[in-house]
Design a protein around this motif. Structure first.
Motif, mmCIF file in Angstrom:
data_model
loop_
_atom_site.group_PDB
_atom_site.id
_atom_site.type_symbol
_atom_site.label_atom_id
_atom_site.label_comp_id
_atom_site.label_asym_id
_atom_site.label_seq_id
_atom_site.Cartn_x
_atom_site.Cartn_y
_atom_site.Cartn_z
ATOM 1 N N LYS A 198 0.827 -1.225 0.000
ATOM 2 C CA LYS A 198 0.000 0.000 0.000
ATOM 3 C C LYS A 198 0.855 1.267 0.000
ATOM 4 C CE LYS A 198 -0.435 0.351 5.040
ATOM 5 N NZ LYS A 198 -1.353 0.396 6.178
ATOM 6 N N MET A 199 2.113 1.139 0.464
ATOM 7 C CA MET A 199 2.983 2.307 0.541
ATOM 8 C C MET A 199 4.007 2.268 -0.592
ATOM 9 S SD MET A 199 3.339 5.082 2.115
ATOM 10 C CE MET A 199 2.265 4.688 3.497
ATOM 11 N N LYS A 200 3.903 3.202 -1.512
ATOM 12 C CA LYS A 200 4.810 3.240 -2.659
ATOM 13 C C LYS A 200 6.059 4.063 -2.371
ATOM 14 C CE LYS A 200 1.088 2.769 -6.040
ATOM 15 N NZ LYS A 200 0.412 3.387 -7.213
ATOM 16 N N GLY A 201 6.007 4.870 -1.313
ATOM 17 C CA GLY A 201 7.165 5.701 -0.968
ATOM 18 C C GLY A 201 6.789 6.769 0.046
ATOM 19 N N VAL A 238 10.615 13.755 -4.950
ATOM 20 C CA VAL A 238 11.371 12.529 -4.644
ATOM 21 C C VAL A 238 10.771 11.806 -3.446
ATOM 22 C CG1 VAL A 238 13.634 11.637 -3.989
ATOM 23 C CG2 VAL A 238 13.452 13.508 -5.630
ATOM 24 N N THR A 239 10.737 10.467 -3.533
ATOM 25 C CA THR A 239 10.303 9.610 -2.430
ATOM 26 C C THR A 239 11.430 8.652 -2.043
ATOM 27 O OG1 THR A 239 9.392 7.926 -3.934
ATOM 28 C CG2 THR A 239 7.894 9.670 -3.162
ATOM 29 N N SER A 240 11.389 8.232 -0.791
ATOM 30 C CA SER A 240 12.338 7.212 -0.323
ATOM 31 C C SER A 240 11.548 5.979 0.108
ATOM 32 C CB SER A 240 13.162 7.744 0.862
ATOM 33 O OG SER A 240 12.322 7.986 1.976
ATOM 34 N N LEU A 241 12.191 4.834 0.071
ATOM 35 C CA LEU A 241 11.552 3.585 0.499
ATOM 36 C C LEU A 241 12.650 2.593 0.841
ATOM 37 C CD1 LEU A 241 8.652 2.408 0.798
ATOM 38 C CD2 LEU A 241 8.991 1.328 -1.427
ATOM 39 N N GLN A 242 12.427 1.788 1.862
ATOM 40 C CA GLN A 242 13.427 0.803 2.273
ATOM 41 C C GLN A 242 13.852 -0.086 1.113
ATOM 42 O OE1 GLN A 242 11.926 -1.515 5.557
ATOM 43 N NE2 GLN A 242 12.575 -0.020 7.099
ATOM 44 N N LYS A 243 15.170 -0.312 1.061
ATOM 45 C CA LYS A 243 15.756 -1.238 0.081
ATOM 46 C C LYS A 243 15.430 -0.840 -1.358
ATOM 47 C CE LYS A 243 15.430 -5.061 3.383
ATOM 48 N NZ LYS A 243 14.882 -6.413 3.656
ATOM 49 N N ARG A 244 15.334 0.472 -1.568
ATOM 50 C CA ARG A 244 15.081 0.968 -2.926
ATOM 51 C C ARG A 244 15.742 2.325 -3.069
ATOM 52 N NH1 ARG A 244 9.266 3.063 -4.535
ATOM 53 N NH2 ARG A 244 10.250 4.963 -3.705
ATOM 54 N N LYS A 245 16.271 2.640 -4.244
ATOM 55 C CA LYS A 245 16.865 3.952 -4.471
ATOM 56 C C LYS A 245 15.782 5.021 -4.465
ATOM 57 C CE LYS A 245 20.894 2.499 -7.168
ATOM 58 N NZ LYS A 245 21.879 3.038 -6.214
ATOM 59 N N TRP A 246 16.212 6.243 -4.182
ATOM 60 C CA TRP A 246 15.258 7.352 -4.236
ATOM 61 C C TRP A 246 14.658 7.433 -5.634
ATOM 62 C CZ3 TRP A 246 18.144 11.919 -1.385
ATOM 63 C CH2 TRP A 246 18.177 11.628 -0.010
ATOM 64 N N THR A 247 13.380 7.722 -5.674
ATOM 65 C CA THR A 247 12.658 7.721 -6.947
ATOM 66 C C THR A 247 11.909 9.038 -7.113
ATOM 67 O OG1 THR A 247 12.343 5.325 -6.757
ATOM 68 C CG2 THR A 247 10.956 6.506 -8.352
ATOM 69 N N SER A 248 11.941 9.585 -8.322
ATOM 70 C CA SER A 248 11.163 10.799 -8.604
ATOM 71 C C SER A 248 9.830 10.403 -9.216
ATOM 72 C CB SER A 248 11.932 11.729 -9.552
ATOM 73 O OG SER A 248 11.996 11.174 -10.853
ATOM 74 N N VAL A 249 8.765 10.974 -8.666
ATOM 75 C CA VAL A 249 7.408 10.729 -9.169
ATOM 76 C C VAL A 249 6.716 12.083 -9.256
ATOM 77 C CG1 VAL A 249 7.287 8.405 -8.185
ATOM 78 C CG2 VAL A 249 6.517 10.354 -6.831
#
Length: 266
Positions: A198-201, A238-249
């Motif tokens: 449910k949490m994308k970032g 930009v969003t952050s999420l465990q075990k994933r690089k920062w992502t721009s959305v």
């Protein structure tokens, strides 16, 4: 005899006319004196008339000058009256502004006092009527010199980037500006990943602006490796999420968010 007779006649005639002649001479002398006196009087009258005419002219000029002075003074009085009216209006306006400013200062002081009390309650809550102070408010996580709170709501309560920032501001905080690798690891490790997906970032304080990645404090992102191969396109955040690089959305997408504020030295 004829000559003697004529001589006797003239002698007798002279004797008889002598009083009249004397009277005529006296009259002549008197008339000459009167003429002299009249002439002197006439000269005096003429001189007095000239003086009176001069004085009249001076008086007339003075009267004209006085009239001009009166007009000038009247105009000055009117000007002063108008200025006085303007000063009264300005004074009234200043008094109104001063009253408004006083009320604003009072309100500001009350707000500051209220905020100070809220901060005290946050960092130093009462426990059994005793205030116990700690570095971060309850439910906030302390790391280095900052406090963080992570919001991972249900999908219906997730927020856009702007909405998330407003939520942080309501807590006297902001989306995090990450200053070093240690803080990045901390933010990443607390960007919790759920098993249900449910949490994308989680929103952080980094967005594209003017073709560059910029933090909330206006500084540029210096370590481009943190968001490698992500073009800084305006409208992207930009969003952050465990075990994933920062992502721009898109900044209008809905996600969880992290808030950050300064820790209290205790």
């Amino acid at each position: 005899m004829a000559i003697i007779g004529v001589s006797v006649y003239f002698v007798s005639l002279e004797k008889s006319d002598k009083p009249e002649l004397k009277q005529l001479k006296d009259n002549q002398t008197f008339l000459l004196d009167e003429i002299y006196n009249v002439t002197n009087l006439n000269n005096k009258i003429s001189s007095d008339f000239k003086a009176l005419a001069h004085n009249f002219t001076r008086c007339k000029n003075k009267s004209s000058q006085f009239s001009i002075q009166v007009q000038n003074l009247t105009q000055q009085q009117n000007n002063l009256t108008a200025e006085n009216s303007q000063v009264k209006m300005k004074n009234h306006d200043l008094q109104t502004k001063m009253k408004t400013l006083t009320e604003e200062i009072k309100t500001c002081n009350e707000q500051k006092l209220s905020q100070a009390l809220q901060i005290i309650d946050e960092y130093c809550p009462k426990e059994y009527n005793v205030r116990m102070c700690r570095s971060c408010p309850k439910q906030w996580i302390h790391s280095q010199s900052s406090c963080y709170v992570v919001h991972n709501p249900e999908r219906r309560d997730q927020k856009t980037w702007e909405e998330a920032r407003e939520n942080c501001r309501g807590k006297r905080s902001d989306l995090p500006v990450v200053g070093n690798e240690e803080e990045k690891r901390f933010v990443d490790s607390n960007s919790w990943k759920d098993d249900e997906g449910k949490m994308k970032g989680f929103w952080i304080g980094l967005r594209a602006k003017g073709g560059k990645w910029k933090w909330m404090d206006g500084s540029d992102l210096t370590n481009q490796a943190w968001i490698q191969r992500q073009p800084a396109t305006d409208g992207q955040c930009v969003t952050s999420l465990q075990k994933r690089k920062w992502t721009s959305v898109r900044c209008t997408d809905r996600n969880g968010w992290i808030c950050k504020k300064k820790a209290l030295s205790v």
